[in-house]
Design a protein around this motif. Structure first.
Motif, short mmCIF file in Angstrom:
data_model
loop_
_atom_site.label_atom_id
_atom_site.label_comp_id
_atom_site.label_asym_id
_atom_site.label_seq_id
_atom_site.Cartn_x
_atom_site.Cartn_y
_atom_site.Cartn_z
N PRO A 35 -11.16 -54.14 27.89
CA PRO A 35 -9.89 -53.97 28.61
C PRO A 35 -9.75 -52.54 29.13
O PRO A 35 -10.25 -51.60 28.53
CB PRO A 35 -8.85 -54.27 27.54
CG PRO A 35 -9.51 -53.88 26.26
CD PRO A 35 -10.98 -54.22 26.45
N PRO A 36 -9.03 -52.36 30.24
CA PRO A 36 -8.84 -51.01 30.80
C PRO A 36 -8.20 -50.05 29.81
O PRO A 36 -8.54 -48.87 29.79
CB PRO A 36 -7.93 -51.22 32.01
CG PRO A 36 -7.78 -52.68 32.20
CD PRO A 36 -8.37 -53.38 31.02
N HIS A 37 -7.29 -50.54 28.97
CA HIS A 37 -6.60 -49.67 28.02
C HIS A 37 -7.57 -49.06 27.01
O HIS A 37 -7.33 -47.98 26.49
CB HIS A 37 -5.52 -50.45 27.27
CG HIS A 37 -4.40 -50.88 28.15
ND1 HIS A 37 -4.51 -51.91 29.06
CD2 HIS A 37 -3.13 -50.41 28.27
CE1 HIS A 37 -3.36 -52.05 29.69
NE2 HIS A 37 -2.51 -51.16 29.25
N LEU A 38 -8.66 -49.75 26.72
CA LEU A 38 -9.66 -49.24 25.80
C LEU A 38 -10.66 -48.34 26.51
O LEU A 38 -11.04 -47.29 25.99
CB LEU A 38 -10.37 -50.42 25.13
CG LEU A 38 -11.24 -50.15 23.92
CD1 LEU A 38 -10.45 -49.46 22.82
CD2 LEU A 38 -11.82 -51.45 23.39
N VAL A 39 -11.06 -48.72 27.70
CA VAL A 39 -12.06 -47.97 28.46
C VAL A 39 -11.59 -46.54 28.76
O VAL A 39 -12.36 -45.59 28.66
CB VAL A 39 -12.42 -48.71 29.77
CG1 VAL A 39 -13.29 -47.87 30.68
CG2 VAL A 39 -13.14 -50.02 29.44
N PHE B 179 -12.43 -43.68 26.33
CA PHE B 179 -13.82 -43.28 26.09
C PHE B 179 -14.48 -42.90 27.40
O PHE B 179 -14.91 -43.78 28.16
CB PHE B 179 -14.58 -44.42 25.39
CG PHE B 179 -14.03 -44.73 24.04
CD1 PHE B 179 -14.44 -44.02 22.92
CD2 PHE B 179 -13.06 -45.72 23.88
CE1 PHE B 179 -13.92 -44.29 21.67
CE2 PHE B 179 -12.52 -45.99 22.63
CZ PHE B 179 -12.95 -45.28 21.53
N PRO B 180 -14.58 -41.61 27.70
CA PRO B 180 -15.20 -41.17 28.96
C PRO B 180 -16.60 -41.74 29.12
O PRO B 180 -17.40 -41.74 28.19
CB PRO B 180 -15.24 -39.65 28.81
CG PRO B 180 -14.14 -39.33 27.85
CD PRO B 180 -14.10 -40.49 26.90
N GLY B 181 -16.86 -42.28 30.29
CA GLY B 181 -18.17 -42.87 30.58
C GLY B 181 -18.26 -44.34 30.24
O GLY B 181 -19.25 -44.99 30.56
N ALA B 182 -17.25 -44.89 29.57
CA ALA B 182 -17.27 -46.31 29.22
C ALA B 182 -17.04 -47.15 30.47
O ALA B 182 -16.35 -46.75 31.39
CB ALA B 182 -16.21 -46.62 28.17
N ASP B 183 -17.66 -48.31 30.50
CA ASP B 183 -17.51 -49.26 31.60
C ASP B 183 -16.73 -50.47 31.12
O ASP B 183 -16.69 -50.76 29.92
CB ASP B 183 -18.88 -49.74 32.10
CG ASP B 183 -19.65 -48.64 32.82
OD1 ASP B 183 -19.03 -47.92 33.60
OD2 ASP B 183 -20.86 -48.54 32.58
N ARG B 184 -16.15 -51.21 32.04
CA ARG B 184 -15.43 -52.43 31.69
C ARG B 184 -16.39 -53.56 31.36
O ARG B 184 -16.05 -54.47 30.63
CB ARG B 184 -14.51 -52.86 32.84
CG ARG B 184 -13.44 -51.86 33.12
CD ARG B 184 -12.02 -52.31 33.11
NE ARG B 184 -11.69 -53.56 32.51
CZ ARG B 184 -10.97 -54.51 33.11
NH1 ARG B 184 -10.57 -54.36 34.35
NH2 ARG B 184 -10.66 -55.61 32.47
N ILE C 100 -9.73 -58.24 24.45
CA ILE C 100 -8.44 -58.21 25.12
C ILE C 100 -7.41 -57.55 24.23
O ILE C 100 -7.35 -57.85 23.02
CB ILE C 100 -7.99 -59.66 25.47
CG1 ILE C 100 -9.02 -60.31 26.38
CG2 ILE C 100 -6.60 -59.68 26.08
CD1 ILE C 100 -8.84 -61.79 26.57
N THR C 101 -6.61 -56.67 24.80
CA THR C 101 -5.51 -56.08 24.04
C THR C 101 -4.31 -56.99 24.17
O THR C 101 -3.96 -57.42 25.27
CB THR C 101 -5.17 -54.66 24.55
OG1 THR C 101 -4.96 -54.71 25.94
CG2 THR C 101 -6.28 -53.69 24.24
N ALA C 102 -3.70 -57.30 23.04
CA ALA C 102 -2.52 -58.16 23.03
C ALA C 102 -1.33 -57.35 23.53
O ALA C 102 -1.22 -56.15 23.28
CB ALA C 102 -2.26 -58.69 21.64
#
Length: 102
Positions: free
Chosen positions: A22-26, A29-34, A96-98
């Protein structure tokens, strides 16, 4: 000589699965992808793989018991998964973030 395993049967670890974060998690973390390919045969191994790529990711997905956090859902093949859920090669995994509120 008979009785030997074919070379293709012996591989080095689990096959890749495709993890959708989810975008909220990405953004944490710099450099993380969806969309992330991770070699894993279970959700627990998938979380370990994500944490190896981005240290601290495990603590965002799992609590200390360990279990998937209350406000995080992981879906595999359209079904809610647990850390013990097995993953087939090439599986699509959705984190998925609830959304909650009052």
């Amino acid at each position: 000589m008979g009785g030997q395993e074919p070379a293709a049967a012996s591989h080095d670890g689990p096959a890749p699965v495709l993890v959708r974060l989810p975008p909220h998690l990405v953004v944490l973390f710099p450099g993380a992808d969806r969309l992330v390919p991770v070699n894993a045969s279970s959700v627990a191994e998938m979380v370990d793989g994500l944490d190896a790529l981005w240290p601290g990711m495990r603590e965002r997905i799992c609590d200390e018991t360990p279990a998937i956090r209350r406000h995080i859902n992981v879906f595999v093949a359209g079904r809610r998964a647990r850390l013990s859920t097995l993953l087939a090669p090439g599986a699509d995994v959705f984190v998925i973030t609830a959304i909650s509120g009052g």
